[in-house]
Structure formats: C-alpha cells, structure tokens
Design a protein around this motif. Structure first.
Motif, PDB file in Angstrom:
ATOM      1  N   GLY A 171      45.074  45.680  31.713  1.00  0.00           N
ATOM      2  CA  GLY A 171      44.555  44.866  32.802  1.00  0.00           C
ATOM      3  C   GLY A 171      45.629  43.939  33.328  1.00  0.00           C
ATOM      4  O   GLY A 171      46.831  44.166  33.126  1.00  0.00           O
ATOM      5  N   ILE A 202      41.523  40.909  35.536  1.00  0.00           N
ATOM      6  CA  ILE A 202      41.191  42.296  35.868  1.00  0.00           C
ATOM      7  C   ILE A 202      41.301  43.139  34.596  1.00  0.00           C
ATOM      8  O   ILE A 202      42.284  43.024  33.864  1.00  0.00           O
ATOM      9  N   ILE A 235      42.260  34.698  37.707  1.00  0.00           N
ATOM     10  CA  ILE A 235      41.753  36.021  38.064  1.00  0.00           C
ATOM     11  C   ILE A 235      42.062  36.993  36.929  1.00  0.00           C
ATOM     12  O   ILE A 235      43.220  37.166  36.553  1.00  0.00           O
ATOM     13  N   ARG A 274      41.359  47.057  33.396  1.00  0.00           N
ATOM     14  CA  ARG A 274      41.413  48.458  33.824  1.00  0.00           C
ATOM     15  C   ARG A 274      40.834  49.394  32.770  1.00  0.00           C
ATOM     16  O   ARG A 274      40.119  50.343  33.077  1.00  0.00           O
ATOM     17  N   GLN A 332      36.764  36.016  38.608  1.00  0.00           N
ATOM     18  CA  GLN A 332      37.469  34.862  39.139  1.00  0.00           C
ATOM     19  C   GLN A 332      36.826  33.629  38.509  1.00  0.00           C
ATOM     20  O   GLN A 332      35.715  33.248  38.879  1.00  0.00           O
ATOM     21  N   THR A 348      36.611  42.696  38.153  1.00  0.00           N
ATOM     22  CA  THR A 348      37.432  41.492  38.248  1.00  0.00           C
ATOM     23  C   THR A 348      36.560  40.256  38.066  1.00  0.00           C
ATOM     24  O   THR A 348      35.446  40.182  38.573  1.00  0.00           O
ATOM     25  N   GLU A 392      32.560  42.104  42.691  1.00  0.00           N
ATOM     26  CA  GLU A 392      33.864  42.293  42.036  1.00  0.00           C
ATOM     27  C   GLU A 392      33.709  42.549  40.552  1.00  0.00           C
ATOM     28  O   GLU A 392      34.566  43.177  39.928  1.00  0.00           O
ATOM     29  N   ARG A 393      32.646  42.043  39.938  1.00  0.00           N
ATOM     30  CA  ARG A 393      32.474  42.176  38.493  1.00  0.00           C
ATOM     31  C   ARG A 393      31.975  43.552  38.096  1.00  0.00           C
ATOM     32  O   ARG A 393      31.997  43.907  36.914  1.00  0.00           O
ATOM     33  N   SER A 434      47.059  41.850  46.081  1.00  0.00           N
ATOM     34  CA  SER A 434      46.072  41.066  46.826  1.00  0.00           C
ATOM     35  C   SER A 434      46.752  40.136  47.813  1.00  0.00           C
ATOM     36  O   SER A 434      47.916  39.764  47.658  1.00  0.00           O
TER      37      SER A 434
END
Length: 299
Positions: A137, A149, A147, A151, A200, A198, A188-189, A49
């Motif tokens: 993740g 994430i 943040i 996976r 935040q 993701t 993003e979620r 990012s």
C-alpha cells in the motif's frame, strides 16, 4: 561501527535493487527505494493524486503505530470463505507484530518524502502462519489528513485456483473511530477492481483525542491542596443524613472483559489463518495429483 554501517545501507538507493524491482513490475521506474531487508521494501513513489502533500511530515513511530492500530478491514468473502467467517465482519488490518515492523519505517519515509511523493510499502507478516501473502500500500500526509491506501492484504488473497486468471481481491477499509474520517469519503473506503480502498484520517485530532483520554485519570490522582498551616482546622462529626459512598471501580472489570475478548478474537484469527494455509496446501497437493493422473492417462 560495522553494525552502524550495515543499518545505514538499508536506507539507501541501490541501482541493482531498483532494476530488479522495476523489472518485476512491483514499483514504478520513478520510485526510490529507501529501505530493503528480505522481502520488506519501503520506497518513495510519485503520488498520482492532484494537489501537493504536506511533506516532509513529522509523524513519530508511536503516532504511526496508533494510526495503524485503528485501521480495520472487511473482506469480500466468496462462497468458500463464508465457511470460515460470515461476510461483513470488520477486523484489525494489522496485528501487533506487523505494526511493530511497519510503523517506524513509514514514519521515517514520511520524514523524507517531498510534496509530490508518497511512501509505498510491501512486506510479509513476521507472525508465524500469517506470512503466506504480502501486504502492500502507500501513505501520505495532506493536512489535516493522513491518507492510507491498501493494495494487498493476506487475508484477502486466499483464492480458488480454479478461477483463472484471478481478478484483484476486493475488500473495504474502515477506521476504529469513523468520526475522524474525511466527510464524504465513504466510496473511497470500498475496494473495486479499478481503485484500491483509501482512508483519509484526521490524524491530528485522532491522536489528540487518544492523548486526552488519559488526562481525567491523571487529574484524579493529583493530591488536593492542603490548607495553610496557620489556619486551624475545625473537626466536625460527619452528617448522618448524607453519607458519602466510596466510588466503585466499574471500569476495571469492563477493561478485563474487553482484553479477554480481544485475546479470544486473536486466537480465533490465528486458528483461521492456519486453517486457510492448510487448505491452500491441500488444494495444491490435489492439483499435483490431478496432473499426475492426466500424465498416466496419456501414457
């Protein structure tokens, strides 16, 4: 001394291990393994990012545990999965055993990361009957947000083996207190085949709010200031027209009801996990039988 040395070796980079993980395609060649024990791997990886992370980040183990406890997951269940649970149900992404394993590792990883890195993780649940697929993740801190994430999640990896090749499982993430998520980050979620979900999280405000919840209770327990010894105390009879009723403890029954409900939900989750595992094993046995029958027909 031997125990200390053995613990220290878990948090070092080994060329053989990196070569193995890179060859398997689990982590990028630029990653650096910090911890490896069994199938649990914590590694520093380049953050793709834009913008620099505020690393190293001082997030304690207890703070990380509170954050992980707030992460919720919503599975994209197909027709087969709808037998077990209706779609749209949010549940905790991690149970207590998984948080106990992961929180200290992520905390140490964030303390060692630099602004261009994030902390990647892969592990199997230590809970019996739940370790049939991996969690994986990454986390990073870019103030004021942590943040997160995800996976892979074992609850989303139960798939129909007839659909080959299998696409990545879809799921969405949410947070127990959604008001602490970054505004405008709803997309993003949601999981997709191109980007994993993701969160935040405005983690400093969230942790401060959790700590503040106990303040009124502690303040109520503080003794009131007694009058000075030199000041005489005048005893007056109570006024009949304004009796003071003792406060009712209504929070305790509500708290016990919530705990009982959480216990039942946990038991149901464990039972569902067991059923999914049994069905997966049964499907595998059936597939083996079909192969055996095909061999007999060809003969």
């Amino acid at each position: 001394m031997r125990l200390h040395n053995r613990r220290m070796t878990r948090w070092v980079l080994t060329p053989a291990l990196v070569g193995f993980l890179t060859g398997c395609g689990m982590f990028a060649p630029s990653s650096r393994v910090l911890y490896q024990e069994g199938r649990t791997v914590i590694q520093l990886e380049k953050d793709p990012s834009e913008g620099g992370n505020t690393h190293p980040a001082a997030v304690t183990t207890s703070q990380m545990a509170k954050i992980l406890d707030g992460v919720l997951i919503q599975q994209d269940r197909g027709l087969a999965m709808s037998v077990f649970k209706s779609s749209g149900v949010l549940e905790s992404a991690f149970n207590a055993d998984e948080i106990e394993l992961l929180a200290p590792l992520l905390s140490k990883g964030l303390q060692r990361a630099n602004p261009s890195q994030r902390v990647g993780f892969m592990f199997w649940s230590p809970t019996p009957g739940r370790g049939y697929a991996a969690f994986s993740g990454a986390v990073s801190v870019r103030d004021p947000y942590l943040i997160f994430i995800l996976r892979e999640h074992p609850g989303s990896d139960w798939q129909d083996s007839a659909a080959t090749p299998l696409p990545p499982s879809l799921f969405a993430l949410d947070f127990r207190q959604a008001s602490y998520l970054k505004p405008g980050s709803d997309e993003e979620r949601k999981g997709s085949y191109r980007a994993r979900p993701t969160l935040q999280i405005d983690y400093r405000r969230y942790l401060a709010a959790l700590d503040g919840q106990s303040s009124p209770a502690s303040a109520a327990k503080e003794p009131s200031v007694a009058p000075a010894a030199s000041a005489p105390t005048e005893v007056r009879p109570p006024v009949a027209s304004s009796p003071v009723a003792p406060p009712r403890d209504v929070a305790k029954p509500d708290s016990e009801a919530v705990k009982e409900l959480q216990r039942r939900v946990k038991d149901l989750n464990e039972e569902l996990v067991r059923l999914k595992q049994e069905i997966a094993e049964t499907k595998q046995l059936l597939a083996d039988k079909v192969l055996e029958l095909n061999r007999l027909k060809t003969k």
